[in-house]
Write an enzyme that holds these catalytic residues in place. Structure first.
Site, PDB file in Angstrom:
ATOM      1  N   LYS A  13      98.173  36.751  -4.002  1.00 40.99           N
ATOM      2  CA  LYS A  13      97.626  36.862  -2.542  1.00 40.99           C
ATOM      3  C   LYS A  13      97.310  35.712  -1.997  1.00 40.99           C
ATOM      4  O   LYS A  13      97.622  35.267  -0.766  1.00 40.99           O
ATOM      5  CB  LYS A  13      96.625  37.952  -2.716  1.00 40.99           C
ATOM      6  CG  LYS A  13      97.116  39.284  -3.139  1.00 40.99           C
ATOM      7  CD  LYS A  13      95.893  40.155  -3.290  1.00 40.99           C
ATOM      8  CE  LYS A  13      94.627  39.953  -4.128  1.00 40.99           C
ATOM      9  NZ  LYS A  13      94.838  39.901  -5.474  1.00 40.99           N
ATOM     10  N   ARG A 127      96.091  30.016 -14.587  1.00 38.63           N
ATOM     11  CA  ARG A 127      95.420  29.422 -13.305  1.00 38.63           C
ATOM     12  C   ARG A 127      94.496  28.289 -13.257  1.00 38.63           C
ATOM     13  O   ARG A 127      93.558  28.737 -13.996  1.00 38.63           O
ATOM     14  CB  ARG A 127      95.198  30.631 -12.158  1.00 38.63           C
ATOM     15  CG  ARG A 127      94.474  30.199 -10.806  1.00 38.63           C
ATOM     16  CD  ARG A 127      94.200  31.376  -9.990  1.00 38.63           C
ATOM     17  NE  ARG A 127      93.502  32.316 -10.466  1.00 38.63           N
ATOM     18  CZ  ARG A 127      93.023  33.428 -10.130  1.00 38.63           C
ATOM     19  NH1 ARG A 127      93.623  33.768  -8.927  1.00 38.63           N
ATOM     20  NH2 ARG A 127      92.432  34.331 -10.499  1.00 38.63           N
ATOM     21  N   ARG A 160      88.243  29.900 -13.293  1.00 36.67           N
ATOM     22  CA  ARG A 160      87.107  30.685 -12.636  1.00 36.67           C
ATOM     23  C   ARG A 160      86.305  31.388 -13.816  1.00 36.67           C
ATOM     24  O   ARG A 160      86.765  31.531 -14.722  1.00 36.67           O
ATOM     25  CB  ARG A 160      87.799  31.734 -11.639  1.00 36.67           C
ATOM     26  CG  ARG A 160      88.016  30.974 -10.461  1.00 36.67           C
ATOM     27  CD  ARG A 160      88.845  31.890  -9.265  1.00 36.67           C
ATOM     28  NE  ARG A 160      88.550  33.469  -9.714  1.00 36.67           N
ATOM     29  CZ  ARG A 160      89.455  34.234  -8.731  1.00 36.67           C
ATOM     30  NH1 ARG A 160      90.085  33.830  -7.781  1.00 36.67           N
ATOM     31  NH2 ARG A 160      89.249  35.683  -9.072  1.00 36.67           N
ATOM     32  N   ARG A 171      89.061  43.657 -14.673  1.00 35.04           N
ATOM     33  CA  ARG A 171      89.595  43.736 -13.198  1.00 35.04           C
ATOM     34  C   ARG A 171      90.780  44.367 -12.823  1.00 35.04           C
ATOM     35  O   ARG A 171      90.985  44.872 -12.088  1.00 35.04           O
ATOM     36  CB  ARG A 171      89.631  42.013 -12.908  1.00 35.04           C
ATOM     37  CG  ARG A 171      88.422  41.258 -12.564  1.00 35.04           C
ATOM     38  CD  ARG A 171      88.595  39.790 -12.642  1.00 35.04           C
ATOM     39  NE  ARG A 171      89.530  39.322 -11.584  1.00 35.04           N
ATOM     40  CZ  ARG A 171      90.041  38.308 -11.619  1.00 35.04           C
ATOM     41  NH1 ARG A 171      89.908  37.356 -12.655  1.00 35.04           N
ATOM     42  NH2 ARG A 171      91.022  37.755 -10.677  1.00 35.04           N
TER      43      ARG A 171
HETATM   44  P1  AP5 Z   1      96.731  33.800  -6.836  1.00 37.30           P
HETATM   45  O1  AP5 Z   1      97.486  33.341  -5.494  1.00 37.30           O
HETATM   46  O2  AP5 Z   1      95.428  32.871  -7.242  1.00 37.30           O
HETATM   47  O3  AP5 Z   1      96.505  35.355  -6.947  1.00 37.30           O
HETATM   48  P2  AP5 Z   1      95.604  36.093  -6.343  1.00 37.30           P
HETATM   49  O4  AP5 Z   1      96.269  37.405  -6.161  1.00 37.30           O
HETATM   50  O5  AP5 Z   1      94.950  35.589  -4.948  1.00 37.30           O
HETATM   51  O6  AP5 Z   1      94.397  36.279  -7.606  1.00 37.30           O
HETATM   52  P3  AP5 Z   1      92.849  36.577  -7.535  1.00 37.30           P
HETATM   53  O7  AP5 Z   1      92.630  36.542  -9.163  1.00 37.30           O
HETATM   54  O8  AP5 Z   1      92.146  35.550  -6.656  1.00 37.30           O
HETATM   55  O9  AP5 Z   1      92.707  37.783  -7.009  1.00 37.30           O
HETATM   56  P4  AP5 Z   1      91.446  38.987  -7.209  1.00 37.30           P
HETATM   57  O10 AP5 Z   1      91.720  39.972  -6.210  1.00 37.30           O
HETATM   58  O11 AP5 Z   1      91.236  39.247  -8.455  1.00 37.30           O
HETATM   59  O12 AP5 Z   1      90.279  37.715  -6.723  1.00 37.30           O
HETATM   60  P5  AP5 Z   1      89.188  37.709  -5.500  1.00 37.30           P
HETATM   61  O13 AP5 Z   1      89.048  36.511  -5.323  1.00 37.30           O
HETATM   62  O14 AP5 Z   1      90.043  38.405  -4.417  1.00 37.30           O
HETATM   63  O15 AP5 Z   1      98.015  33.445  -7.965  1.00 37.30           O
HETATM   64  C1  AP5 Z   1      97.677  33.577  -9.510  1.00 37.30           C
HETATM   65  C2  AP5 Z   1      98.428  32.215 -10.323  1.00 37.30           C
HETATM   66  O16 AP5 Z   1      99.692  32.603 -10.335  1.00 37.30           O
HETATM   67  C3  AP5 Z   1      98.006  30.957  -9.648  1.00 37.30           C
HETATM   68  O17 AP5 Z   1      97.982  30.067 -10.552  1.00 37.30           O
HETATM   69  C4  AP5 Z   1      99.276  30.820  -9.049  1.00 37.30           C
HETATM   70  O18 AP5 Z   1      99.687  29.483  -8.832  1.00 37.30           O
HETATM   71  C5  AP5 Z   1     100.631  31.452  -9.532  1.00 37.30           C
HETATM   72  N1  AP5 Z   1     101.421  31.973  -8.786  1.00 37.30           N
HETATM   73  C6  AP5 Z   1     101.354  32.668  -7.350  1.00 37.30           C
HETATM   74  N2  AP5 Z   1     102.635  32.867  -6.982  1.00 37.30           N
HETATM   75  C7  AP5 Z   1     103.434  32.431  -7.801  1.00 37.30           C
HETATM   76  C8  AP5 Z   1     104.799  32.188  -7.934  1.00 37.30           C
HETATM   77  N3  AP5 Z   1     105.380  32.804  -7.161  1.00 37.30           N
HETATM   78  N4  AP5 Z   1     105.427  31.698  -9.036  1.00 37.30           N
HETATM   79  C9  AP5 Z   1     104.620  31.089 -10.169  1.00 37.30           C
HETATM   80  N5  AP5 Z   1     103.526  31.450 -10.052  1.00 37.30           N
HETATM   81  C10 AP5 Z   1     102.769  31.718  -9.110  1.00 37.30           C
HETATM   82  O19 AP5 Z   1      87.977  38.545  -5.908  1.00 37.30           O
HETATM   83  C11 AP5 Z   1      87.024  38.057  -6.878  1.00 37.30           C
HETATM   84  C12 AP5 Z   1      85.978  38.791  -7.004  1.00 37.30           C
HETATM   85  O20 AP5 Z   1      85.125  39.138  -5.838  1.00 37.30           O
HETATM   86  C13 AP5 Z   1      86.175  40.524  -7.211  1.00 37.30           C
HETATM   87  O21 AP5 Z   1      86.285  40.794  -8.833  1.00 37.30           O
HETATM   88  C14 AP5 Z   1      84.772  41.103  -6.728  1.00 37.30           C
HETATM   89  O22 AP5 Z   1      83.842  40.973  -7.655  1.00 37.30           O
HETATM   90  C15 AP5 Z   1      84.573  40.267  -5.582  1.00 37.30           C
HETATM   91  N6  AP5 Z   1      85.363  40.844  -4.281  1.00 37.30           N
HETATM   92  C16 AP5 Z   1      86.154  40.188  -3.580  1.00 37.30           C
HETATM   93  N7  AP5 Z   1      86.844  40.734  -2.648  1.00 37.30           N
HETATM   94  C17 AP5 Z   1      85.915  42.046  -2.430  1.00 37.30           C
HETATM   95  C18 AP5 Z   1      86.002  43.256  -1.655  1.00 37.30           C
HETATM   96  N8  AP5 Z   1      86.641  43.412  -0.626  1.00 37.30           N
HETATM   97  N9  AP5 Z   1      85.090  44.329  -2.164  1.00 37.30           N
HETATM   98  C19 AP5 Z   1      84.476  44.351  -3.342  1.00 37.30           C
HETATM   99  N10 AP5 Z   1      84.334  43.011  -4.194  1.00 37.30           N
HETATM  100  C20 AP5 Z   1      85.188  41.968  -3.520  1.00 37.30           C
END
Ligand code: AP5
Length: 211
Positions: A13, A127, A160, A171
């Site tokens: 994402k 990552r 992270r 997660r």
């Molecule tokens: P990346 O782009 O980092 O993936 P992502 O989907 O953004 O993963 P996140 O772990 O950031 O998502 P998340 O939803 O768990 O975390 P968030 O920060 O929202 O890609 C992953 C890896 O793959 C990277 O190394 C990238 O380089 C690689 N990659 C990507 N595309 C590729 C491709 N095409 N080919 C090869 N490699 C590729 O949330 C964290 C925490 O915050 C939650 O657990 C919760 O506690 C809190 N939180 C956040 N939002 C909320 C909410 N709305 N409500 C409640 N709690 C929340």
């Protein structure tokens, strides 16, 4: 474009949001980045959410909605936005719908990155993220030019706190229980676009055909 990005942790994402932002000038709004910045700055909000985030649990809907109600009314949102990690629960999706109705706005689509579990686990364990600007790297597919140093701002690049094996498993469970139901919600709203990849060409094609 006003798009929400759906998909499990590690689906891509953040990576897709950054690429789309460069494409059309929309702003990326990542609730995860907002919360991580609060934790790093040691604010009251950061202290409140730190333990839940490290364990891989969601923070409360009330807290997220109070952040997002304010954020979505800021000036830079007029050009469009990419919601990364929000909404994350049905109550958040319903509250977002009501908020946008109140503002006379609507989402253009909910883009689901439907990535297989084994790919996700591999991506999350490899990552790395910049501690300052949030640039996303991957030791296999996109390493920084100098190991441990961000290409963009020169700060430290690390794993992270929520990337332990235990937190990743948790997660994914939380995603299946609390966030996956949003796929049906947005299908019913006729906003769902699913792509089985986070490769940018396929993502762009899907968005263009939708819009
Ligand atoms: P990346 O782009 O980092 O993936 P992502 O989907 O953004 O993963 P996140 O772990 O950031 O998502 P998340 O939803 O768990 O975390 P968030 O920060 O929202 O890609 C992953 C890896 O793959 C990277 O190394 C990238 O380089 C690689 N990659 C990507 N595309 C590729 C491709 N095409 N080919 C090869 N490699 C590729 O949330 C964290 C925490 O915050 C939650 O657990 C919760 O506690 C809190 N939180 C956040 N939002 C909320 C909410 N709305 N409500 C409640 N709690 C929340």
């Amino acid at each position: 474009m006003k798009i929400t990005l759906l998909g499990p942790p590690g689906a891509g994402k953040g990576t897709v949001a950054k690429a789309l932002m460069a494409y059309d000038g929309s702003v990326q709004i990542s609730t995860g980045d907002i919360l991580r910045a609060a934790v790093a700055a040691g604010t009251e909000l950061g202290k409140q959410v730190e333990a839940r985030m490290a364990a891989g649990d969601l923070v409360t809907d009330e807290l997220i909605m109070s952040i997002m109600e304010q954020r979505l009314q800021e000036e830079d949102c007029q050009q469009g936005y990419l919601l990364d990690g929000f909404p994350r629960t049905l109550p958040q999706a319903q509250a977002l719908k009501a908020l946008l109705q109140k503002l006379g706005e609507k989402l253009d689509c909910a883009l689901e990155l439907d990535i297989p579990r084994d790919v996700i686990i591999d991506r999350l364990t490899t990552r790395r993220t910049c501690t300052n600007c949030g640039e996303i790297y991957n030791v296999k597919s996109k390493p920084p030019r100098v190991e441990g140093i961000c290409d963009v701002c020169g700060s430290e690049v690390v794993q992270r706190d929520d990337e332990t094996e235990e937190a990743i498993e948790h997660r994914l469970e939380v995603y299946n229980e609390q966030t996956a139901p949003l796929i049906d919600f947005y299908r019913d709203e006729d906003l769902l676009v699913s792509v089985p990849t986070s490769e940018m060409e396929a993502v762009m094609e899907a968005i263009k055909s939708r819009l």
